[in-house]
Design a protein around this motif. Structure first.
Motif, short mmCIF file in Angstrom:
data_model
loop_
_atom_site.label_atom_id
_atom_site.label_comp_id
_atom_site.label_asym_id
_atom_site.label_seq_id
_atom_site.Cartn_x
_atom_site.Cartn_y
_atom_site.Cartn_z
N GLY B 157 61.34 -57.46 -1.60
CA GLY B 157 60.34 -58.47 -1.96
C GLY B 157 59.01 -58.20 -1.29
N GLN B 158 59.10 -57.84 0.02
CA GLN B 158 57.87 -57.53 0.75
C GLN B 158 57.18 -56.30 0.17
OE1 GLN B 158 59.72 -57.26 4.58
NE2 GLN B 158 59.02 -59.31 5.21
N LYS B 159 57.99 -55.29 -0.19
CA LYS B 159 57.41 -54.08 -0.78
C LYS B 159 56.64 -54.42 -2.05
CE LYS B 159 60.84 -50.75 0.82
NZ LYS B 159 62.02 -49.99 0.47
N GLN B 160 57.25 -55.26 -2.90
CA GLN B 160 56.59 -55.58 -4.16
C GLN B 160 55.31 -56.37 -3.92
OE1 GLN B 160 56.12 -54.23 -6.76
NE2 GLN B 160 57.74 -54.79 -8.21
N ARG B 161 55.31 -57.22 -2.89
CA ARG B 161 54.09 -57.98 -2.60
C ARG B 161 52.99 -57.05 -2.09
NH1 ARG B 161 57.17 -61.86 1.14
NH2 ARG B 161 55.17 -62.69 1.87
N VAL B 162 53.38 -56.02 -1.31
CA VAL B 162 52.39 -55.03 -0.87
C VAL B 162 51.85 -54.27 -2.08
CG1 VAL B 162 51.98 -52.94 0.49
CG2 VAL B 162 53.39 -54.78 1.42
N ALA B 163 52.77 -53.94 -3.01
CA ALA B 163 52.34 -53.22 -4.22
C ALA B 163 51.34 -54.05 -5.02
CB ALA B 163 53.55 -52.87 -5.08
N ILE B 164 51.57 -55.36 -5.05
CA ILE B 164 50.63 -56.25 -5.75
C ILE B 164 49.28 -56.25 -5.01
CG2 ILE B 164 50.14 -58.65 -6.34
CD1 ILE B 164 53.24 -58.94 -6.79
N ALA B 165 49.34 -56.32 -3.67
CA ALA B 165 48.11 -56.30 -2.88
C ALA B 165 47.35 -55.00 -3.13
CB ALA B 165 48.44 -56.46 -1.39
N ARG B 166 48.09 -53.88 -3.19
CA ARG B 166 47.46 -52.58 -3.43
C ARG B 166 46.74 -52.56 -4.78
NH1 ARG B 166 51.32 -47.40 -3.79
NH2 ARG B 166 51.96 -48.47 -5.69
N ALA B 167 47.39 -53.18 -5.79
CA ALA B 167 46.78 -53.20 -7.13
C ALA B 167 45.55 -54.11 -7.18
CB ALA B 167 47.82 -53.64 -8.16
N ILE B 168 45.65 -55.29 -6.60
CA ILE B 168 44.51 -56.23 -6.72
C ILE B 168 43.36 -55.86 -5.80
CG2 ILE B 168 45.88 -58.17 -7.58
CD1 ILE B 168 45.88 -59.35 -4.79
N ALA B 169 43.62 -54.95 -4.81
CA ALA B 169 42.54 -54.50 -3.94
C ALA B 169 41.47 -53.77 -4.75
CB ALA B 169 43.08 -53.57 -2.85
N MET B 170 41.85 -53.25 -5.93
CA MET B 170 40.89 -52.55 -6.79
C MET B 170 40.06 -53.54 -7.61
SD MET B 170 41.27 -49.34 -6.22
CE MET B 170 40.46 -48.55 -7.63
N LYS B 171 40.32 -54.83 -7.43
CA LYS B 171 39.64 -55.89 -8.21
C LYS B 171 39.73 -55.60 -9.71
CE LYS B 171 38.17 -58.14 -4.58
NZ LYS B 171 37.45 -57.47 -3.53
N PRO B 172 40.95 -55.44 -10.22
CA PRO B 172 41.10 -55.09 -11.63
C PRO B 172 40.78 -56.28 -12.54
CG PRO B 172 43.24 -55.51 -10.67
CD PRO B 172 42.25 -55.66 -9.56
N LYS B 173 40.46 -55.95 -13.79
CA LYS B 173 40.17 -57.01 -14.77
C LYS B 173 41.44 -57.44 -15.48
CE LYS B 173 35.44 -55.59 -15.38
NZ LYS B 173 34.84 -54.27 -15.53
N LEU B 174 42.44 -56.57 -15.38
CA LEU B 174 43.71 -56.84 -16.07
C LEU B 174 44.84 -56.33 -15.19
CD1 LEU B 174 45.43 -57.40 -18.71
CD2 LEU B 174 44.87 -55.05 -19.40
N MET B 175 45.90 -57.15 -15.08
CA MET B 175 47.05 -56.72 -14.29
C MET B 175 48.25 -56.55 -15.21
SD MET B 175 46.85 -56.18 -10.98
CE MET B 175 48.50 -56.49 -10.41
N LEU B 176 48.93 -55.43 -15.04
CA LEU B 176 50.15 -55.17 -15.80
C LEU B 176 51.33 -55.21 -14.85
CD1 LEU B 176 48.80 -52.03 -17.74
CD2 LEU B 176 48.72 -54.42 -18.50
N PHE B 177 52.34 -55.98 -15.20
CA PHE B 177 53.55 -56.04 -14.36
C PHE B 177 54.73 -55.52 -15.18
CE2 PHE B 177 50.73 -59.22 -12.60
CZ PHE B 177 50.89 -59.09 -11.24
N ASP B 178 55.31 -54.42 -14.73
CA ASP B 178 56.43 -53.83 -15.46
C ASP B 178 57.74 -54.19 -14.75
OD1 ASP B 178 58.06 -52.38 -17.06
OD2 ASP B 178 57.32 -50.40 -16.48
N GLU B 179 58.36 -55.26 -15.24
CA GLU B 179 59.61 -55.77 -14.65
C GLU B 179 59.51 -55.86 -13.13
OE1 GLU B 179 63.24 -54.48 -16.21
OE2 GLU B 179 62.43 -53.91 -18.17
#
Lengths: 343, 258
Positions: B157-179
């Motif tokens: 769970g912690q790993k996935q939350r870090v992965a989310i933090a890594r993705a949103i650090a780029m300030k994306p306009k769209l987020m894709l979550f694959d399962e």
């Protein structure tokens, strides 16, 4: 230090024996025998430095028959013993002393001499050390050259290997084919042949180079080819998701390789690369065939000059020392490279 | 190509074949800014392939991807699609965040370095700036206390939350979550779900492929049911869970999941 003190004590004993000889020769003169002439001749030869001739003369004095008086025999053998002793031939000194003791077990002079020989007799390992000390300087010079070759190749081949590996997995076909060819050729022919070709073959094409350059080029290319395959394997063993995750945050292929993929290969690379580098330390011996005076060549030269196996034993020990040091270094690097996997 | 500016992302006729298998078959989809879209469907229905195609991780065989009103990522030559230059693709990807089923954190970097990596390497931000962003993102996913550790020491769970933090650090306009929760133990799903929900509250546009019906019920503005490479039904969660029951195949699927 111990060696030096033994030397001193031997000088002392020789002086003592000389004193005994002069004393006893006075008593012999008193009871002159048929052998006086021989003793005189031997003494002249001895003082003129021809010790072997003196030994031969003394040897002519025969073993006494049963009941015969044997003073001359004892005197001659003891004198031979002292000559052998001064020539550092303890084994021969021992033999003549034992000849006396076989007939006169209670002869105190012979008994004392035997004791001092046994005390002075140099054990085999002392001979080894004596040779080792005399061989070590030229062997160390050779070892330094070997180390230099190893370090040069260790610097060149990982870089060459990385380029070959990246070329091999490149989607650009010509590059990939060239890298495949390099690996195929340099892995598929003997290193010795490659070295011969570079050093003896290229001059016929007008390219000449000093042996060191030829050796570094030969070893560098050969080991680049081997490391290329190892590095390619390590890169391809990294989970494909890593590349996708790197691309997903916007990295280019180059950035992903440099920042994400290649750093993760270090830990996996260390065991096989360590293996290759240990093999490299030993493979440097091959360059002795192209006029490089490195460790193997130095040992071979000493062996052929003195026909003394100590040179080869020492060379083996130096190779072992080098491989041991590098083994420990590689283990340390492997541990450090994988520290992020520890929980 | 008539491009429409009102949608953040428009897909038109997206088709992707794997040898003889057609994974995605002419999908059309419009996603408005701020919309939360959940795609459900049986495995092998093409959900993940579609999501990966949006991020150019799968090269499509036909169709148009229109991002922010501009046709994106492909050049048409002799009637065939070719992926645009790597720099163009990388720039597009940096505006679209993606979270994977198996996290794919960079194991040789600490949690903080993972989150800093995008701003630092891709956006060429200064170390201080990247650090500031990364700390803010870690605070957002509630893992600021784990910033110095390596991913190997984290729970799923912690790993996935870090992965989310890594993705949103780029300030994306769209987020894709694959399962995003499929690889997690059941008791760890909640924390990841909460993290995604907090992004949704902030107004992030997101497309979530999941088997977790909680996402569909609580987050989705629209639920899409995908089967055999195309959408079979769509609607609001309320419509979907009520009317979807009238569709035999959706009913079978939901009965199996719930």
């Amino acid at each position: 230090m111990a060696f030096f003190s033994k030397f001193i004590s031997r000088v002392a004993i020789t002086a003592l024996l000389f004193l005994c000889t002069t004393l006893s020769s006075q008593s012999v003169q008193a009871t002159a025998t048929d052998y006086d002439q021989l003793f005189r001749k031997a003494g002249d030869l001895q003082s003129s430095g021809d010790l072997n001739a003196a030994l031969e003369i003394l040897r002519q004095i025969p073993t006494p028959a049963k009941g015969e008086e044997g003073d001359d025999f004892v005197r001659s053998r003891m004198q031979m013993g002292r000559i052998h002793f001064s020539l550092d031939e303890q084994d021969k000194a021992l033999i003549v002393t034992k000849e006396v003791l076989a007939l006169y077990p209670d002869n105190s002079e012979a008994k004392n001499f035997l004791a001092s020989i046994n005390k002075q007799k140099r054990p085999a390992y002392m001979n080894f050390f004596k040779d080792a000390v005399s061989f070590l300087p030229s062997l160390m010079k050779g070892a330094l050259m070997t180390l230099l070759l190893v370090l040069c190749t260790m610097l060149i081949s990982p870089l060459g290997g990385l380029f070959i590996a990246l070329g091999r997995i490149s989607p650009f076909k010509p590059l990939s084919s060239v890298c495949w060819f390099i690996i195929w050729f340099f892995r598929g022919t003997p290193l010795l042949l490659q070295l011969f070709f570079i050093y003896y073959g290229l001059p016929s094409l007008g390219i000449t180079m000093p042996p060191m350059t030829a050796a570094v080029i030969g070893l560098g290319i050969n080991y680049s080819a081997y490391l290329g395959e190892i590095i390619r394997g390590a890169i391809q063993s990294i989970d494909h998701g890593q590349m996708e995750a790197a691309k997903a945050i916007g990295m280019t292929y180059r950035q992903a390789m440099r920042r994400v993929i290649i750093p993760q290969t270090y830990k996996r690379l260390m065991p096989p690369v360590g293996n290759e580098f240990i093999a490299l330390i030993k493979d440097t011996a091959l360059v002795s065939t192209i006029a490089m005076v490195e460790l193997m060549r130095s040992a071979d030269q000493l062996f052929n000059t003195y026909f003394n196996i100590t040179a080869l034993v020492l060379a083996a020990l130096i190779y072992l020392l080098l491989t041991t040091i590098f083994t420990f270094i590689f283990e340390k690097i492997e541990y450090r490279a994988g520290i992020y996997e520890h929980r | 190509m008539n491009t429409d500016n009102q949608y953040l992302l428009s897909l038109k006729g997206i088709t992707k074949h794997f040898k003889s298998l057609t994974a995605v078959n002419g999908v059309n989809l419009d996603v408005s800014s701020g919309e939360k879209l959940v795609i459900i469907g049986p495995s092998g229905s093409g959900k993940s392939t579609l999501l990966r195609a949006i991020n150019f991780l799968e090269v499509i065989d036909d169709g148009h991807i229109i991002f922010e009103g501009k046709e994106a990522g492909y050049i048409r030559k002799n009637g065939r699609l070719h992926l645009d230059k790597p720099q163009v693709i990388s720039a597009l990807r940096s505006e679209i965040g993606m979270v994977f089923q198996h996290f794919h954190l960079f194991p040789h970097m600490t949690v903080l370095e993972n989150v800093m990596e995008g701003p630092l390497t891709v956006q060429k931000k200064s170390r201080e700036e990247a650090l500031e962003i990364a700390l803010a993102m870690l605070a957002k996913v509630g893992l600021i206390d784990k910033k110095g550790v390596y991913p190997a020491t984290l729970s799923g769970g912690q790993k996935q939350r870090v992965a989310i933090a890594r993705a949103i650090a780029m300030k994306p306009k769209l987020m894709l979550f694959d399962e995003p929760t499929s690889a997690l133990d059941p008791e760890l799903v909640g924390e990841v779900f909460e993290t995604i929900r907090s992004l949704a509250v902030d107004g992030m546009t997101m497309i979530i492929v999941t088997h977790h019906m909680g996402f569909a019920r609580e987050l989705a503005d629209r639920v899409m049911f995908m089967e055999s490479g195309n959408f079979l039904a769509e609607g609001t969660p309320q419509e979907f869970f009520a009317e979807g029951m009238n569709n035999e195949r959706i009913r079978t699927f939901l009965n199996r999941i719930l």
